[in-house]
Design a protein around this motif. Sequence first.
Motif, PDB file in Angstrom:
ATOM      1  N   THR A  91      56.058  26.178  40.324  1.00  0.00           N
ATOM      2  CA  THR A  91      55.585  27.447  40.663  1.00  0.00           C
ATOM      3  C   THR A  91      55.924  28.494  39.321  1.00  0.00           C
ATOM      4  O   THR A  91      56.930  28.610  38.969  1.00  0.00           O
ATOM      5  CB  THR A  91      56.367  27.904  42.013  1.00  0.00           C
ATOM      6  OG1 THR A  91      56.298  26.750  42.911  1.00  0.00           O
ATOM      7  CG2 THR A  91      55.784  29.231  42.400  1.00  0.00           C
ATOM      8  N   LEU A 103      50.717  37.325  38.950  1.00  0.00           N
ATOM      9  CA  LEU A 103      50.356  36.176  39.846  1.00  0.00           C
ATOM     10  C   LEU A 103      51.459  35.210  39.922  1.00  0.00           C
ATOM     11  O   LEU A 103      51.996  34.893  39.089  1.00  0.00           O
ATOM     12  CB  LEU A 103      49.036  35.740  39.609  1.00  0.00           C
ATOM     13  CG  LEU A 103      47.829  36.800  39.082  1.00  0.00           C
ATOM     14  CD1 LEU A 103      46.685  35.823  38.473  1.00  0.00           C
ATOM     15  CD2 LEU A 103      47.022  37.159  40.531  1.00  0.00           C
ATOM     16  N   TYR A 105      51.434  31.026  41.107  1.00  0.00           N
ATOM     17  CA  TYR A 105      50.779  30.031  41.489  1.00  0.00           C
ATOM     18  C   TYR A 105      51.526  28.502  41.394  1.00  0.00           C
ATOM     19  O   TYR A 105      52.437  28.759  40.443  1.00  0.00           O
ATOM     20  CB  TYR A 105      49.648  29.698  40.361  1.00  0.00           C
ATOM     21  CG  TYR A 105      48.535  30.652  40.178  1.00  0.00           C
ATOM     22  CD1 TYR A 105      47.824  30.838  41.771  1.00  0.00           C
ATOM     23  CD2 TYR A 105      48.010  31.287  39.246  1.00  0.00           C
ATOM     24  CE1 TYR A 105      46.519  31.837  41.484  1.00  0.00           C
ATOM     25  CE2 TYR A 105      47.144  32.306  39.302  1.00  0.00           C
ATOM     26  CZ  TYR A 105      46.274  32.342  40.383  1.00  0.00           C
ATOM     27  OH  TYR A 105      45.414  33.260  40.345  1.00  0.00           O
ATOM     28  N   GLY A 118      48.013  29.682  47.107  1.00  0.00           N
ATOM     29  CA  GLY A 118      48.489  29.872  45.769  1.00  0.00           C
ATOM     30  C   GLY A 118      48.743  28.555  45.259  1.00  0.00           C
ATOM     31  O   GLY A 118      49.447  28.501  44.180  1.00  0.00           O
TER      32      GLY A 118
END
Length: 158
Positions: A91, A103, A105, A118
């Motif tokens: 992550t 951001l 992801y 995500g």
Amino acid sequence: MSTVSYYTAEGLKKLRDELDHLKSIERPKASQAIAEARDKGDLSENAEYDAAKEAQGLLEMKISKMEEVVSNARLIDESQLDVSKVLVLSTVKIKNQTNGMELKYTLVAESEADLKTGKISVTSPIGKGLLGKSVGEIAEINVPNGVLKFEILEISRD
């Protein structure tokens, strides 16, 4: 040529469940549709029979492809993954250098990608660009409308 795909336990279970559903529920339905169409008479002018046979062929092709994917699937042991670099199942918190937007992801296998939650694919341009990077590095990623620069702020395993 078969390619190895890496999955989380959850992703592999979902794939196996879908394959089981196709084999145990959809396959008998296709056979039943062919039997019903066959009972309606002359097969040479029976469009319903032709359609049912074609649908069965497509279903068998889908089952065959999924069986190949499952046979080449490898389970990822998340406890053995390095957290100092971006890898599959990392992550990553990133900051767009152009607009300052942050951001977050999670990099996953292509079949598990879901942007709404995500999760992005490691084979996507952003996923490829982030792989192997460490905290503080700048990832320059070529996308269709130019080059994006992302700073890696944080890497974790959720």
